[in-house]
Scaffold this motif. Structure first.
Motif, short mmCIF file in Angstrom:
data_model
loop_
_atom_site.label_atom_id
_atom_site.label_comp_id
_atom_site.label_asym_id
_atom_site.label_seq_id
_atom_site.Cartn_x
_atom_site.Cartn_y
_atom_site.Cartn_z
N SER A 16 -16.72 24.94 9.02
CA SER A 16 -15.72 25.54 9.92
C SER A 16 -15.76 27.07 9.82
CB SER A 16 -14.32 25.04 9.54
OG SER A 16 -13.37 25.50 10.46
N LYS A 18 -13.94 29.79 12.18
CA LYS A 18 -13.12 30.03 13.37
C LYS A 18 -12.42 31.39 13.33
CE LYS A 18 -10.86 26.21 12.54
NZ LYS A 18 -9.91 25.07 12.66
N ARG A 40 -14.72 29.38 17.95
CA ARG A 40 -15.71 29.57 16.89
C ARG A 40 -16.14 31.03 16.85
NH1 ARG A 40 -18.46 26.61 13.48
NH2 ARG A 40 -20.52 27.27 12.74
#
Length: 244
Positions: A16, A18, A40
Motif C-alpha cells: 500500500s 497512498k 495511489r
C-alpha cells in the motif's frame, strides 16, 4: 480562489502506497470550501469536496481538521514522518546513556521493549532532547504523532531543542490545527520560529500576525504597546470574572 491551508498525508505499508491531500480554500471573505484528493502515490488522484455549499471559515477549519484527524487515525502521516530514514544501531554501544535512549526510541517505532523496565515514549523523547542526542531526530519525527498528547508535546519540545529543520511542515500542521490544544499549538509556533531562518522565518512571522485579532495587529503595526497591555488586561479580567 485562494488556498488558506493545505496538507498532504501518506500511507506506506507493505504494497500500500497512498496519498491524501486536503485543501482549505477561500472563495471570498465569507465563503470557504474544503476539497480533497486521494489515490495511489504517483498516479492520477481522484477529487472530491467536503463542502457541497460554501461555509464560514470557522466551519471550514473544523471540517479540515476533522478530516486530517480521521486520516491520521487510519495511519496516514506527513511525508517526513512516513519516509524519514531511521539510522542503523548495529555499531551502537547500548551500554552508554545515549545508546540506551536510542535503543528505546528504536523499540518505540517497532512497538517492542528490549529492556527490563518500561519507559513512556514521551519520557524517552524528552530525555533525548535534554541530552542533545542529534541521532534521535529521525525517531522523534516518526513518533511525534503516534502517541498521546504528552508524546506530541515532548516531540515538539525535542524538535525545538535539537533544531530539527525537517520538521517544519509537521510543526506548521500542528500549529494551525484546531484539533490540538492551544498550548501545544503555541509551542509548535515557538519551535517554528526557533528552527527557521531568513525568508522562511519572515513567512512564519507573517502567518502568526495574521492569526491575531485585528486590534492586536493594528497595535503592533503602530507600536502602541499601551493598547496591547490594555487589551490583554481586559481579557484577563474578563476570564477571571468567568472563573469566579
Amino acid at each position: 480562489m485562494r488556498i488558506i491551508k493545505q496538507t498532504k498525508l501518506f500511507f506506506h505499508e507493505g504494497k500500500s502506497d497512498k496519498v491524501y491531500e486536503i485543501d482549505l480554500c477561500e472563495i471570498n471573505p465569507d465563503a470557504f470550501i474544503v476539497n480533497f484528493r486521494y489515490g495511489r502515490r504517483g498516479a492520477a488522484l481522484k477529487e472530491g469536496s467536503k463542502t457541497p455549499e460554501f461555509v464560514s471559515r470557522e466551519k471550514a477549519e473544523h471540517i479540515f481538521d476533522q478530516l486530517e484527524k480521521e486520516k491520521r487515525n487510519k495511519g496516514y502521516q506527513s511525508e517526513v514522518e512516513v519516509f524519514v530514514e531511521l539510522p542503523s544501531l548495529e555499531t551502537l554501544n547500548v551500554d552508554s546513556k545515549e545508546g540506551v535512549i536510542l535503543k528505546r526510541l528504536e523499540d518505540a517505532t517497532q512497538g517492542i521493549n528490549s529492556f527490563k523496565t518500561g519507559w513512556k515514549t514521551s519520557r524517552v523523547i524528552w530525555k533525548a532532547a535534554q541530552m542533545d542526542i542529534k541521532e534521535a531526530a529521525s525517531y522523534i519525527l516518526k513518533l511525534a504523532t503516534k502517541g498521546d498528547e504528552m508524546q506530541l508535546y515532548a516531540s515538539v519540545f525535542a524538535i525545538r531543542r535539537l533544531k530539527i529543520i525537517q520538521a517544519s511542515e509537521l510543526l506548521h500542521s500542528i500549529a494551525h490545527s484546531t484539533r490540538h490544544k492551544q498550548y501545544i499549538r503555541n509551542v509548535a509556533f515557538d519551535a517554528l520560529l526557533t528552527i527557521n531562518e531568513g525568508s522562511e522565518l519572515e513567512k512564519i512571522v507573517s502567518e502568526l500576525l495574521e492569526s491575531l485579532p485585528a486590534e492586536i495587529r493594528y497595535a503592533i503595526d503602530k507600536g502602541d504597546y499601551d493598547s496591547l497591555k490594555k487589551y490583554y488586561a481586559e481579557k484577563f479580567d474578563k476570564k477571571k470574572k468567568q472563573m469566579s
